[in-house]
Design a protein around this motif. Structure first.
Motif, PDB file in Angstrom:
ATOM      1  N   ARG A  84       0.859  -1.190   0.000  1.00 30.67           N
ATOM      2  CA  ARG A  84       0.000   0.000   0.000  1.00 30.67           C
ATOM      3  C   ARG A  84       0.887   1.227   0.000  1.00 30.67           C
ATOM      4  O   ARG A  84       1.900   1.280   0.708  1.00 30.67           O
ATOM      5  CB  ARG A  84      -0.880   0.055   1.242  1.00 30.67           C
ATOM      6  CG  ARG A  84      -1.909  -1.013   1.344  1.00 30.67           C
ATOM      7  CD  ARG A  84      -2.761  -0.822   2.587  1.00 30.67           C
ATOM      8  NE  ARG A  84      -3.841   0.115   2.316  1.00 30.67           N
ATOM      9  CZ  ARG A  84      -5.130  -0.155   2.523  1.00 30.67           C
ATOM     10  NH1 ARG A  84      -5.476  -1.320   3.014  1.00 30.67           N
ATOM     11  NH2 ARG A  84      -6.046   0.734   2.257  1.00 30.67           N
ATOM     12  N   VAL A  85       0.486   2.227  -0.781  1.00 36.10           N
ATOM     13  CA  VAL A  85       1.137   3.535  -0.787  1.00 36.10           C
ATOM     14  C   VAL A  85       0.040   4.593  -0.793  1.00 36.10           C
ATOM     15  O   VAL A  85      -1.115   4.281  -1.072  1.00 36.10           O
ATOM     16  CB  VAL A  85       2.056   3.711  -2.018  1.00 36.10           C
ATOM     17  CG1 VAL A  85       3.191   2.687  -1.999  1.00 36.10           C
ATOM     18  CG2 VAL A  85       1.264   3.611  -3.322  1.00 36.10           C
ATOM     19  N   GLU A 127       3.576   4.520 -13.023  1.00 40.68           N
ATOM     20  CA  GLU A 127       4.282   5.018 -14.201  1.00 40.68           C
ATOM     21  C   GLU A 127       5.791   4.903 -14.024  1.00 40.68           C
ATOM     22  O   GLU A 127       6.526   4.560 -14.967  1.00 40.68           O
ATOM     23  CB  GLU A 127       3.888   6.475 -14.475  1.00 40.68           C
ATOM     24  CG  GLU A 127       2.466   6.649 -14.972  1.00 40.68           C
ATOM     25  CD  GLU A 127       2.235   5.914 -16.295  1.00 40.68           C
ATOM     26  OE1 GLU A 127       3.110   6.015 -17.185  1.00 40.68           O
ATOM     27  OE2 GLU A 127       1.193   5.245 -16.430  1.00 40.68           O
ATOM     28  N   HIS A 128       6.257   5.178 -12.813  1.00 30.67           N
ATOM     29  CA  HIS A 128       7.682   5.053 -12.501  1.00 30.67           C
ATOM     30  C   HIS A 128       8.131   3.591 -12.667  1.00 30.67           C
ATOM     31  O   HIS A 128       9.194   3.326 -13.262  1.00 30.67           O
ATOM     32  CB  HIS A 128       7.919   5.526 -11.064  1.00 30.67           C
ATOM     33  CG  HIS A 128       9.314   5.364 -10.574  1.00 30.67           C
ATOM     34  ND1 HIS A 128      10.367   6.142 -11.005  1.00 30.67           N
ATOM     35  CD2 HIS A 128       9.842   4.484  -9.663  1.00 30.67           C
ATOM     36  CE1 HIS A 128      11.478   5.769 -10.393  1.00 30.67           C
ATOM     37  NE2 HIS A 128      11.185   4.763  -9.574  1.00 30.67           N
ATOM     38  N   LEU A 129       7.356   2.658 -12.168  1.00 35.23           N
ATOM     39  CA  LEU A 129       7.704   1.251 -12.291  1.00 35.23           C
ATOM     40  C   LEU A 129       7.696   0.802 -13.751  1.00 35.23           C
ATOM     41  O   LEU A 129       8.550   0.011 -14.174  1.00 35.23           O
ATOM     42  CB  LEU A 129       6.738   0.398 -11.473  1.00 35.23           C
ATOM     43  CG  LEU A 129       6.812   0.570  -9.957  1.00 35.23           C
ATOM     44  CD1 LEU A 129       5.728  -0.260  -9.276  1.00 35.23           C
ATOM     45  CD2 LEU A 129       8.180   0.192  -9.426  1.00 35.23           C
ATOM     46  N   ARG A 172      10.681   8.281  -1.374  1.00 37.35           N
ATOM     47  CA  ARG A 172      11.465   9.276  -0.639  1.00 37.35           C
ATOM     48  C   ARG A 172      11.488  10.608  -1.380  1.00 37.35           C
ATOM     49  O   ARG A 172      11.394  11.679  -0.773  1.00 37.35           O
ATOM     50  CB  ARG A 172      12.881   8.764  -0.413  1.00 37.35           C
ATOM     51  CG  ARG A 172      12.959   7.716   0.696  1.00 37.35           C
ATOM     52  CD  ARG A 172      14.345   7.157   0.859  1.00 37.35           C
ATOM     53  NE  ARG A 172      14.427   6.275   2.029  1.00 37.35           N
ATOM     54  CZ  ARG A 172      15.424   5.442   2.268  1.00 37.35           C
ATOM     55  NH1 ARG A 172      16.452   5.371   1.419  1.00 37.35           N
ATOM     56  NH2 ARG A 172      15.414   4.688   3.351  1.00 37.35           N
ATOM     57  N   GLU A 173      11.574  10.539  -2.677  1.00 44.41           N
ATOM     58  CA  GLU A 173      11.584  11.767  -3.487  1.00 44.41           C
ATOM     59  C   GLU A 173      10.263  12.506  -3.385  1.00 44.41           C
ATOM     60  O   GLU A 173      10.222  13.738  -3.400  1.00 44.41           O
ATOM     61  CB  GLU A 173      11.878  11.413  -4.945  1.00 44.41           C
ATOM     62  CG  GLU A 173      11.912  12.623  -5.887  1.00 44.41           C
ATOM     63  CD  GLU A 173      12.146  12.228  -7.323  1.00 44.41           C
ATOM     64  OE1 GLU A 173      11.979  13.101  -8.199  1.00 44.41           O
ATOM     65  OE2 GLU A 173      12.491  11.056  -7.590  1.00 44.41           O
ATOM     66  N   GLU A 200      14.562  -0.893  -4.405  1.00 48.71           N
ATOM     67  CA  GLU A 200      15.293   0.374  -4.574  1.00 48.71           C
ATOM     68  C   GLU A 200      14.501   1.355  -5.428  1.00 48.71           C
ATOM     69  O   GLU A 200      14.464   2.568  -5.140  1.00 48.71           O
ATOM     70  CB  GLU A 200      16.658   0.102  -5.211  1.00 48.71           C
ATOM     71  CG  GLU A 200      17.633  -0.617  -4.292  1.00 48.71           C
ATOM     72  CD  GLU A 200      18.827  -1.173  -5.040  1.00 48.71           C
ATOM     73  OE1 GLU A 200      18.938  -0.913  -6.268  1.00 48.71           O
ATOM     74  OE2 GLU A 200      19.645  -1.883  -4.416  1.00 48.71           O
ATOM     75  N   SER A 201      13.846   0.852  -6.477  1.00 49.27           N
ATOM     76  CA  SER A 201      13.076   1.728  -7.357  1.00 49.27           C
ATOM     77  C   SER A 201      11.887   2.342  -6.629  1.00 49.27           C
ATOM     78  O   SER A 201      11.592   3.533  -6.784  1.00 49.27           O
ATOM     79  CB  SER A 201      12.594   0.939  -8.585  1.00 49.27           C
ATOM     80  OG  SER A 201      13.686   0.432  -9.326  1.00 49.27           O
ATOM     81  N   ILE A 202      11.204   1.545  -5.817  1.00 48.30           N
ATOM     82  CA  ILE A 202      10.031   2.038  -5.100  1.00 48.30           C
ATOM     83  C   ILE A 202      10.433   2.970  -3.966  1.00 48.30           C
ATOM     84  O   ILE A 202       9.855   4.063  -3.804  1.00 48.30           O
ATOM     85  CB  ILE A 202       9.199   0.851  -4.562  1.00 48.30           C
ATOM     86  CG1 ILE A 202       8.604   0.067  -5.735  1.00 48.30           C
ATOM     87  CG2 ILE A 202       8.098   1.335  -3.618  1.00 48.30           C
ATOM     88  CD1 ILE A 202       7.939  -1.227  -5.335  1.00 48.30           C
TER      89      ILE A 202
END
Length: 412
Positions: free
Chosen positions: A317-318, A328-330, A397-398, A390-392
Motif C-alpha cells: 500500500r502507498v 508510471e515510474h515502475l 522518498r523523493e 530500490e526503485s520504489i
C-alpha cells in the motif's frame, strides 16, 4: 536506465524448468486422443483431494465455473429468481459476486479488514440488515492474495445463521488457516482456479471444487456434465463445465512442485519485507495515516497458529495520490506490477441495481486506490528483488513531501 527487467510473472522461466516433465505427458494425451475427462482428470482430482485434505475434488472448466456449479449444486439461486442472498466481500475478483448474480441470487457485499484485505464476520454483521428475513442463502469468504480468512470465526457464524460457508479459494491452494487446515477443506465447498497466473496454473482455464459431502460431490459431477447420468439422461439442467484432460495432465506435473514454489514465494516475500522495513516501511497492520517512516505498507504476515500465507500476490500500500505516479515510474523501470482491484464490486456498473455508492465500504474503496501487486514468483532473483525495492523506495522518498499529511481523516 538500468538493463534489469522484472516481469510481474515469468511463466516462460517456469516452463523452461519443467519442459522435460510436461512435454511427455502432453504428448501422451495427444497420442491417446482422450481429451475429455478420463484418467488424467481423475488422477488430478485424487491428488488435489489428498493435497487439500478433502474427501472429494471435482475438476471443472474454470474458477468461475467452480463457484457457479457449487452454488447450483447447493440449490442456491437456481430457478428461484432473485430470492437468495449471499454475503461476500466487495474487494475481490469479479467472479465471486458475478457467479452469484448469474444464478439469480443477490450478492450482498461487505467491507474488508484493511490489514489482511480479507472480510471478517464483523463485516458480515454490518450488512446483515440488508438481507430480508429468511433470504440469507450462504456466506462466501474469499481467501484473498493467498492468505486465509479466520475459518473458525466464519464457520461459527455460518452455524449461527444456519447457512453454508462457501470458500472462494481461487488464489489460495496450499494456504493454511490457524488450525493448519488447507484452504477449501472446511467449508461446505472450496472453489479453486487454475488460471495460468495462479500459484498452481494451467496452460489455459481450469478449476476445481473440493468438498467432504458425498452427496454434494456426486451432484457436482453431474452438473459439470450437463446434469447427465447416465449418458443422454438428464434429471436436471447442468452445463458443460468439465476440466480438459490436457490441463489436468499439465497440472499434475506442476502440483508436484507446488510446495517448493510456496517456499520460494514466502522466501521472496520475507526478503521484500526486510528490505522495505530497513527503508522505514511498516506492515499493513499500521495505517498509512501514521505518517512516520516510509509511506509504504507491506502485507500483513500470517501469524495466527499454524496459518500459512502462500503469496499468490505480494501487495503493498502507498498513498493513493502517489499510486498511479508510482505505477508510471515502475513501468519506466521495466518492473511489472498490477492493481488488484481498481474498482470494488459494489461500485461496478453492472451492479448498479444493487444501489451501492461511494462511501458504503470505505476500506474496500481505499484499498482499491492504494494497493499495488509486485512480482513474487519463485524464479525471482535477489538482484531483481533489490531493484524493485530500490526503485520504489527511491520514488517514495523523493515524493515524501507531496504525500505528507494528505491521508489525515481517511478511512484506516
Amino acid at each position: 536506465m538500468s538493463d534489469i527487467t522484472v516481469p510481474l510473472l515469468d511463466l516462460k522461466a517456469q516452463y523452461a524448468s519443467l519442459r522435460d516433465e510436461i512435454e511427455p505427458v502432453v504428448r501422451k494425451v495427444i497420442e491417446d486422443q482422450w481429451f475429455i475427462m478420463g484418467p488424467e482428470v481423475a488422477g488430478l482430482e485424487e491428488e488435489v483431494a489428498a493435497y487439500s485434505g478433502t474427501k472429494h475434488a471435482i475438476g471443472v472448466a474454470s474458477g468461475s465455473e467452480a463457484i457457479l456449479i457449487a452454488l447450483q449444486a447447493m440449490n442456491i439461486g437456481c430457478g428461484g429468481g432473485h430470492n437468495g442472498r449471499i454475503i461476500c466481500p466487495s474487494y475481490t475478483f469479479f467472479a465471486t459476486a458475478g457467479s452469484i448474480w448469474r444464478l439469480g441470487s443477490i450478492p450482498v457485499m461487505c467491507d474488508i479488514d484493511p490489514a489482511t484485505y480479507n472480510a471478517t464476520p464483523d463485516h458480515v454483521r454490518e450488512v446483515l440488515k440488508q438481507v430480508p428475513e429468511g433470504k440469507l442463502a450462504g456466506l462466501m469468504p474469499v481467501h484473498l492474495f493467498g492468505q486465509t480468512v479466520d475459518m473458525d470465526a466464519w464457520l461459527a457464524l455460518g452455524e449461527e445463521l444456519g447457512v453454508p460457508v462457501i470458500e472462494d479459494a481461487a488464489q489460495a491452494i496450499g494456504a493454511k488457516d490457524a488450525t493448519g487446515a488447507m484452504a477449501g477443506s472446511r467449508g461446505k465447498v472450496g472453489c479453486f482456479s487454475f488460471f495460468p497466473s495462479k500459484n498452481l496454473g494451467g496452460f489455459g482455464d481450469g478449476g476445481m471444487i473440493t468438498t467432504n459431502d458425498d452427496e454434494l460431490a456426486a451432484r457436482i459431477k453431474r452438473l459439470r456434465n450437463h446434469g447427465m447420468e447416465p449418458k443422454y439422461y438428464h434429471d436436471e439442467v447442468g452445463l458443460n463445465g468439465r476440466l480438459d484432460a490436457l490441463q489436468a495432465a499439465v497440472l499434475r506435473v506442476k502440483l508436484r512442485h507446488l510446495e517448493s514454489w510456496h517456499d520460494d514465494r514466502r522466501s521472496n516475500a520475507a526478503d521484500y519485507d526486510k528490505r522495505f522495513a530497513d527503508a522505514g516501511a511498516a506492515p499493513s497492520t499500521v495505517s498509512l495515516d501514521d505518517d512516520s517512516g516510509l509511506a509504504l505498507r507491506t502485507p500483513a504476515p500470517a501469524t495466527e497458529g499454524q496459518s500459512r500465507h502462500i503469496y499468490n500476490q505480494y501487495v503493498i500500500r502507498v498513498p493513493g495520490e502517489l499510486r498511479d505516479a508510482l505505477r508510471e515510474h515502475l513501468k519506466a523501470k521495466n518492473i511489472g506490477h498490477d492493481v488488484y482491484y481498481p474498482i470494488p464490486l459494489h461500485l461496478q456498473e453492472c451492479f448498479t441495481p444493487l444501489g451501492g455508492k461511494t462511501g458504503d465500504l470505505p476500506h474496500s474503496e481505499r484499498a482499491a486506490k492504494e494497493t499495488i501487486a509486485l512480482p513474487v514468483y519463485p524464479e525471482l532473483t535477489e538482484t531483481q528483488r533489490a531493484y524493485v525495492v530500490e526503485s520504489i523506495v527511491g520514488f517514495l522518498r523523493e515524493h515524501a513531501a507531496t504525500a505528507s499529511g494528505t491521508n489525515a481523516g481517511a478511512a484506516g
